[in-house]
Design a protein around this motif. Structure first.
Motif, PDB file in Angstrom:
ATOM      1  N   VAL A 187      -7.386   6.138  -3.443  1.00 39.36           N
ATOM      2  CA  VAL A 187      -6.188   5.390  -3.068  1.00 39.36           C
ATOM      3  C   VAL A 187      -5.627   5.950  -1.767  1.00 39.36           C
ATOM      4  N   ALA A 188      -4.973   5.097  -0.987  1.00 38.84           N
ATOM      5  CA  ALA A 188      -4.347   5.536   0.261  1.00 38.84           C
ATOM      6  C   ALA A 188      -2.863   5.204   0.247  1.00 38.84           C
ATOM      7  N   ASP A 189      -2.069   6.156   0.697  1.00 39.83           N
ATOM      8  CA  ASP A 189      -0.637   5.963   0.920  1.00 39.83           C
ATOM      9  C   ASP A 189      -0.486   5.617   2.394  1.00 39.83           C
ATOM     10  N   LEU A 190      -0.134   4.379   2.688  1.00 45.50           N
ATOM     11  CA  LEU A 190      -0.011   3.894   4.058  1.00 45.50           C
ATOM     12  C   LEU A 190       1.405   4.145   4.563  1.00 45.50           C
ATOM     13  N   GLY A 191       1.533   5.082   5.490  1.00 46.42           N
ATOM     14  CA  GLY A 191       2.857   5.492   5.958  1.00 46.42           C
ATOM     15  C   GLY A 191       3.396   6.581   5.053  1.00 46.42           C
ATOM     16  N   SER A 192       2.586   7.601   4.830  1.00 50.24           N
ATOM     17  CA  SER A 192       2.886   8.635   3.833  1.00 50.24           C
ATOM     18  C   SER A 192       4.025   9.563   4.190  1.00 50.24           C
ATOM     19  N   GLY A 193       4.352   9.670   5.485  1.00 51.73           N
ATOM     20  CA  GLY A 193       5.434  10.577   5.866  1.00 51.73           C
ATOM     21  C   GLY A 193       5.153  11.996   5.405  1.00 51.73           C
ATOM     22  N   THR A 194       6.111  12.595   4.733  1.00 49.34           N
ATOM     23  CA  THR A 194       5.990  13.978   4.258  1.00 49.34           C
ATOM     24  C   THR A 194       5.304  14.075   2.896  1.00 49.34           C
ATOM     25  N   GLY A 195       4.822  12.954   2.380  1.00 51.43           N
ATOM     26  CA  GLY A 195       4.080  12.975   1.125  1.00 51.43           C
ATOM     27  C   GLY A 195       4.917  12.870  -0.134  1.00 51.43           C
ATOM     28  N   PHE A 196       6.135  12.389  -0.033  1.00 53.12           N
ATOM     29  CA  PHE A 196       7.024  12.300  -1.195  1.00 53.12           C
ATOM     30  C   PHE A 196       6.365  11.508  -2.336  1.00 53.12           C
ATOM     31  N   TYR A 197       5.947  10.284  -2.060  1.00 53.89           N
ATOM     32  CA  TYR A 197       5.297   9.473  -3.083  1.00 53.89           C
ATOM     33  C   TYR A 197       3.821   9.835  -3.226  1.00 53.89           C
ATOM     34  N   THR A 198       3.197  10.324  -2.167  1.00 53.17           N
ATOM     35  CA  THR A 198       1.805  10.773  -2.240  1.00 53.17           C
ATOM     36  C   THR A 198       1.674  11.835  -3.323  1.00 53.17           C
ATOM     37  N   ASP A 199       2.610  12.769  -3.353  1.00 55.17           N
ATOM     38  CA  ASP A 199       2.586  13.842  -4.354  1.00 55.17           C
ATOM     39  C   ASP A 199       2.642  13.288  -5.777  1.00 55.17           C
ATOM     40  N   ASP A 200       3.465  12.256  -5.988  1.00 52.47           N
ATOM     41  CA  ASP A 200       3.566  11.656  -7.319  1.00 52.47           C
ATOM     42  C   ASP A 200       2.235  11.054  -7.757  1.00 52.47           C
ATOM     43  N   VAL A 201       1.603  10.325  -6.860  1.00 53.74           N
ATOM     44  CA  VAL A 201       0.321   9.689  -7.170  1.00 53.74           C
ATOM     45  C   VAL A 201      -0.759  10.759  -7.352  1.00 53.74           C
ATOM     46  N   ALA A 202      -0.759  11.766  -6.482  1.00 52.24           N
ATOM     47  CA  ALA A 202      -1.753  12.840  -6.564  1.00 52.24           C
ATOM     48  C   ALA A 202      -1.612  13.621  -7.864  1.00 52.24           C
ATOM     49  N   SER A 203      -0.391  13.934  -8.248  1.00 58.73           N
ATOM     50  CA  SER A 203      -0.151  14.683  -9.482  1.00 58.73           C
ATOM     51  C   SER A 203      -0.650  13.909 -10.698  1.00 58.73           C
ATOM     52  N   PHE A 204      -0.324  12.636 -10.742  1.00 53.36           N
ATOM     53  CA  PHE A 204      -0.781  11.790 -11.841  1.00 53.36           C
ATOM     54  C   PHE A 204      -2.309  11.679 -11.831  1.00 53.36           C
ATOM     55  N   GLY A 205      -2.873  11.492 -10.662  1.00 55.38           N
ATOM     56  CA  GLY A 205      -4.306  11.248 -10.536  1.00 55.38           C
ATOM     57  C   GLY A 205      -5.184  12.470 -10.644  1.00 55.38           C
ATOM     58  N   GLU A 206      -4.597  13.645 -10.508  1.00 58.12           N
ATOM     59  CA  GLU A 206      -5.366  14.885 -10.522  1.00 58.12           C
ATOM     60  C   GLU A 206      -6.218  15.016 -11.792  1.00 58.12           C
ATOM     61  N   GLY A 207      -5.627  14.707 -12.920  1.00 55.85           N
ATOM     62  CA  GLY A 207      -6.326  14.861 -14.192  1.00 55.85           C
ATOM     63  C   GLY A 207      -7.413  13.831 -14.447  1.00 55.85           C
ATOM     64  N   ILE A 208      -7.430  12.752 -13.640  1.00 59.15           N
ATOM     65  CA  ILE A 208      -8.436  11.705 -13.846  1.00 59.15           C
ATOM     66  C   ILE A 208      -9.337  11.533 -12.618  1.00 59.15           C
ATOM     67  N   GLY A 209      -9.335  12.524 -11.752  1.00 52.96           N
ATOM     68  CA  GLY A 209     -10.259  12.510 -10.625  1.00 52.96           C
ATOM     69  C   GLY A 209      -9.928  11.546  -9.514  1.00 52.96           C
ATOM     70  N   VAL A 210      -8.660  11.202  -9.364  1.00 55.38           N
ATOM     71  CA  VAL A 210      -8.241  10.291  -8.290  1.00 55.38           C
ATOM     72  C   VAL A 210      -8.122  11.073  -6.979  1.00 55.38           C
ATOM     73  N   SER A 211      -8.676  10.510  -5.920  1.00 57.38           N
ATOM     74  CA  SER A 211      -8.539  11.076  -4.569  1.00 57.38           C
ATOM     75  C   SER A 211      -7.521  10.245  -3.802  1.00 57.38           C
ATOM     76  N   VAL A 212      -6.673  10.926  -3.030  1.00 56.63           N
ATOM     77  CA  VAL A 212      -5.607  10.251  -2.311  1.00 56.63           C
ATOM     78  C   VAL A 212      -5.681  10.584  -0.826  1.00 56.63           C
ATOM     79  N   TYR A 213      -5.588   9.561   0.000  1.00 58.72           N
ATOM     80  CA  TYR A 213      -5.449   9.742   1.439  1.00 58.72           C
ATOM     81  C   TYR A 213      -3.986   9.521   1.805  1.00 58.72           C
ATOM     82  N   ALA A 214      -3.406  10.497   2.493  1.00 56.17           N
ATOM     83  CA  ALA A 214      -2.053  10.356   3.032  1.00 56.17           C
ATOM     84  C   ALA A 214      -2.208   9.932   4.486  1.00 56.17           C
ATOM     85  N   VAL A 215      -1.934   8.664   4.767  1.00 59.84           N
ATOM     86  CA  VAL A 215      -2.138   8.091   6.097  1.00 59.84           C
ATOM     87  C   VAL A 215      -0.794   7.958   6.801  1.00 59.84           C
ATOM     88  N   ASP A 216      -0.680   8.593   7.955  1.00 63.68           N
ATOM     89  CA  ASP A 216       0.521   8.437   8.769  1.00 63.68           C
ATOM     90  C   ASP A 216       0.110   8.437  10.236  1.00 63.68           C
TER      91      ASP A 216
END
Length: 188
Positions: free
Chosen positions: A40-69
């Motif tokens: 998944v990609a966070d488009l306009g991630s800034g400082t990662g406020f919402y990226t962190d939420d998605v990453a934390s949730f996804g960590e246990g299920i192998g989700v990879s996150v791109y923080a795009v800014d």
């Protein structure tokens, strides 16, 4: 509509938990509907406020996150805060993403759609999302009163945003205009 970027000197404001007033972690995660091993990609991630939420949730299920800014200064702020292991920082314009065709399972944008929404950028998002991939957007609405966020004339309302994403090949499955924001979930 003129495009702008968020002032990096105000980056601390992006970490304010008051942002959950407009879109909560639970709301965002339910719309994304992430599955094991997705990207998944966070488009306009800034400082990662919402990226962190998605990453934390996804960590246990192998989700990879791109923080795009588009601003490396935002990634510097994110690095100072600490970047989760399953997050990769990508400095790029949404209109020119460094991903392969169909690489992403989902993408989301929280309060930044108005900064990049045009036909070219949305065609680029469609290119990198796999068929059936999800695009989740929560943003300031042009139908809002302007109590917070950018001036109302810099915003789209749900109808205009829906027209833009549908012209890029997405099908909006859910959309709601709210007091100061709108949200939609679209599929490629």
């Amino acid at each position: 509509m003129g495009f702008h970027t968020f002032d990096p000197e105000k980056a601390a404001k992006l970490e304010d938990t008051g942002r959950y007033r407009y879109v909560s972690r639970e709301e965002l995660l339910s719309y994304l509907d992430l599955a094991d091993g997705e990207t998944v990609a966070d488009l306009g991630s800034g400082t990662g406020f919402y990226t962190d939420d998605v990453a934390s949730f996804g960590e246990g299920i192998g989700v990879s996150v791109y923080a795009v800014d588009v601003q490396d200064a935002m990634h510097e702020e994110y690095r100072a805060k600490g970047v989760p292991e399953n997050v990769s920082l990508v400095t790029a314009d949404v209109g020119d993403l460094p991903f392969d065709e169909n690489e992403l399972d989902a993408a989301f944008s929280t309060m930044t759609f108005h900064e990049f929404a045009d036909e070219d950028a949305l065609a680029e998002v469609a290119r990198v999302l796999r068929p059936g991939g999800r695009l989740v957007v929560a943003d300031w609405s042009g139908a809002g009163r302007g109590e917070d966020g950018p001036s109302v004339d810099e915003r789209y309302d749900l109808e205009a945003a829906t027209e833009l994403v549908e012209s890029a090949g997405f099908e909006v499955r859910y959309g709601k205009e709210r007091a100061e924001t709108f949200v939609f979930v679209a599929r490629r």
